[in-house]
Write a protein that holds these residues in place. Structure first.
Motif, short mmCIF file in Angstrom:
data_model
loop_
_atom_site.label_atom_id
_atom_site.label_comp_id
_atom_site.label_asym_id
_atom_site.label_seq_id
_atom_site.Cartn_x
_atom_site.Cartn_y
_atom_site.Cartn_z
N LEU A 66 52.62 -20.94 3.43
CA LEU A 66 53.46 -20.18 2.52
C LEU A 66 52.92 -18.78 2.26
N ALA A 67 51.59 -18.66 2.25
CA ALA A 67 50.97 -17.36 1.97
C ALA A 67 51.33 -16.32 3.03
N VAL A 68 51.57 -16.77 4.26
CA VAL A 68 51.94 -15.82 5.32
C VAL A 68 53.45 -15.81 5.57
N GLY A 254 48.69 -12.02 13.89
CA GLY A 254 49.06 -13.37 13.46
C GLY A 254 47.96 -14.37 13.72
N ILE A 255 47.33 -14.25 14.88
CA ILE A 255 46.26 -15.17 15.23
C ILE A 255 45.00 -14.86 14.41
N GLU A 256 44.73 -13.58 14.17
CA GLU A 256 43.58 -13.25 13.33
C GLU A 256 43.73 -13.88 11.94
N LEU A 257 44.93 -13.79 11.36
CA LEU A 257 45.17 -14.37 10.05
C LEU A 257 44.88 -15.87 10.05
N THR A 262 41.27 -20.56 8.87
CA THR A 262 40.86 -21.92 9.25
C THR A 262 39.41 -22.00 9.74
N MET A 263 38.77 -20.85 9.97
CA MET A 263 37.45 -20.85 10.60
C MET A 263 36.36 -21.45 9.70
N ASP A 264 36.46 -21.27 8.37
CA ASP A 264 35.46 -21.85 7.47
C ASP A 264 35.32 -23.34 7.70
N ALA A 388 49.61 -21.58 12.29
CA ALA A 388 49.20 -22.46 11.19
C ALA A 388 49.92 -23.80 11.26
N MET A 389 51.22 -23.77 11.60
CA MET A 389 51.97 -25.01 11.75
C MET A 389 51.39 -25.88 12.87
N LEU A 390 51.00 -25.23 13.96
CA LEU A 390 50.41 -25.95 15.08
C LEU A 390 49.11 -26.63 14.65
#
Length: 471
Positions: A66-68, A254-257, A262-264, A388-390
């Motif tokens: 939702l944030a994006v 988009g991929i950077e976001l 998710t990287m943490d 993000a959905m993926l």
């Protein structure tokens, strides 16, 4: 429009505050920084939010999506509004209205309220479009890619600076006697107030163009009227190059976001890092915006001087392909030092690809820079949403299966199984995304410019440089 072109700055002189272009560059960059700071301000507090509001894994992922998602619609709209009303008023209203959900998230009591606030907070992500429009208006063709990339990169720092800034604000809040469990709420309220104040600053200390504001210039007949602007927008919608750049930006920003968001968890689950160590690595990734995105715009301008507009496209194709290769390779590495090395290379290439994209955007249709910037900028958030959905579909399902398979076991065993399942799911997601990016880089080769476009840009650049030499 000729008079406007002649006033554009041919240099990015960061300390020349007498220049309206330089002042605008700094103010729009800082406004963008604050918007990103507030947009992702809740990220460092997510473990606290999960405990406080009782978020489920699905709700946690939905909040990221939702944030994006809200930003997609805001960016599409704000670009057209910039062409009509000018970047100054658009930024003022975006900052002041966008501050409202940032403040309100500090008062939420239920998961639904939290998700609604995250959706509307995403609207301030449209600030990127206004920043790119404003710098495109202020700088000449020989430097516009560098100016766009630098303002965007320094603004993006807000998304990393909040990892340091928000905990510091929370610490300060606690020192005044506020309960630690409520510190995240007060921190978000403070971030919202900062955005509101910046809106006031933007109104009083910037201009739409080097020659003045849109309203005044239209009264003088130096800008097209609204009906002509609408024709420009229709032309934008029909231009295939805009939609290719839409996809390109989805594959870069988009991929950077999504990777940033998710990287943490991925680093903690895959390499057994502490929350602090993983956060510091991701912070370093975000801080590369200080120079990496600027490099993309800089080399876009350099290739533009050597090979014209086609040169800008060729550089974009190369750096986007490298981004895909880096992410694909990173997804399969299980040795931490090597993984960090490829993560750095991915970070460098993805941010350079973003800068290179907006070294091309200003030359697609100069009558509708705002509309084009809005559509391409929205592509970034569409890419983030799809990625993000993926990852959610893979990770959430894998975690649920792990929990079910270990039902009745000790909590430590369940958490370990859940972490392992999430790591494998996200890894396979990164692999798929990396391959997709490489496909998009090939698609970008189809962006073409006419001979007339090439000659027009060369003439504008020549005139701008001659005018600068006479000053």
């Amino acid at each position: 429009m000729a008079s406007l072109k002649n006033q554009k700055s041919t240099k990015l002189e960061l300390l020349n505050f007498k220049s309206i272009s330089t002042r605008t560059f700094w103010i729009t960059s800082f406004a963008f920084f604050l918007c990103f700071f507030a947009w992702f301000g809740i990220v460092p507090f997510m473990p606290d939010v999960v405990r406080d509001l009782g978020l489920t894994p699905d709700q946690k992922w939905n909040s990221i999506i939702l944030a994006v998602s809200g930003t997609v619609f805001a960016r599409l709209l704000i670009g057209k509004l910039c062409d009509k009303y000018g970047p100054r008023l658009c930024y003022t209203w975006l900052l002041m209205l966008g501050a409202i959900p940032v403040v309100l998230i500090g008062f939420v009591q239920t998961p639904i309220q939290f998700l609604i606030c995250r959706l509307f907070i995403g609207f301030i992500g449209a600030s990127f479009v206004i920043t790119q429009v404003h710098t495109s208006i202020m700088f000449a063709p020989n430097i516009v890619g560098t100016a766009n990339a630098t303002s965007a990169g320094w603004g993006n720092l807000g998304g990393g600076a909040n990892r340091l800034g928000m905990p510091l604000i929370a610490t300060a809040v606690i020192s005044f006697g506020i309960a630690e469990t409520d510190a995240w709420r007060y921190s978000m309220v403070i971030a919202g107030v900062m955005c509101f104040i910046m809106g006031v600053v933007y109104f009083f200390f910037t201009k739409d163009t080097p020659n003045g504001n849109y309203k005044e210039l239209r009264e003088k007949g130096e800008l097209p009227q609204t009906k002509k602007d609408e024709v420009g927008f229709l032309e934008v919608l029909k231009d295939y190059r805009v939609w290719i750049l839409f996809v390109v930006y989805a594959a870069s920003f988009g991929i950077e976001l999504t990777v940033y968001g998710t990287m943490d968890d991925y680093l903690q689950n895959t390499f057994k890092l502490s929350r602090l160590s993983a956060g510091n690595i991701v912070l370093s990734f975000a801080l590369m915006n200080i120079f990496a995105r600027t490099l993309g715009g800089f080399f876009g301008d350099k290739f533009g001087k050597l090979k014209g507009l086609r040169g800008r496209v060729l550089f974009l194709v190369v750096i986007l392909g490298l981004e895909g290769i880096m992410l694909t390779t990173f997804s399969s590495i299980t040795v931490l030092p090597i993984a960090i090395g490829f993560l750095i290379l991915f970070s460098l290439s993805v941010q350079m690809a973003e800068g290179a994209t907006f070294s091309v955007v200003p030359f697609i249709n100069k009558k509708a820079i705002g509309s084009i910037s809005g559509i391409v900028g929205a592509g970034g958030n569409v890419g983030a949403f799809l990625a993000a959905m993926l990852l959610k579909s893979k990770s959430a399902v894998a975690e649920k299966i792990a929990i079910a398979d270990n039902q009745g076991a000790a909590q430590e065993v369940i958490e370990a199984a859940q972490a392992s399942a999430s790591s494998m799911a996200v890894s396979s997601g990164y692999l798929f995304i990396g391959i997709s990016i490489m496909v998009v880089s090939i698609l970008a080769l189809s962006i073409k410019f006419s001979i007339q476009d090439e000659e027009s840009v060369a003439e504008e650049m020549k005139n701008s440089l001659l005018l600068a030499a006479d000053k």
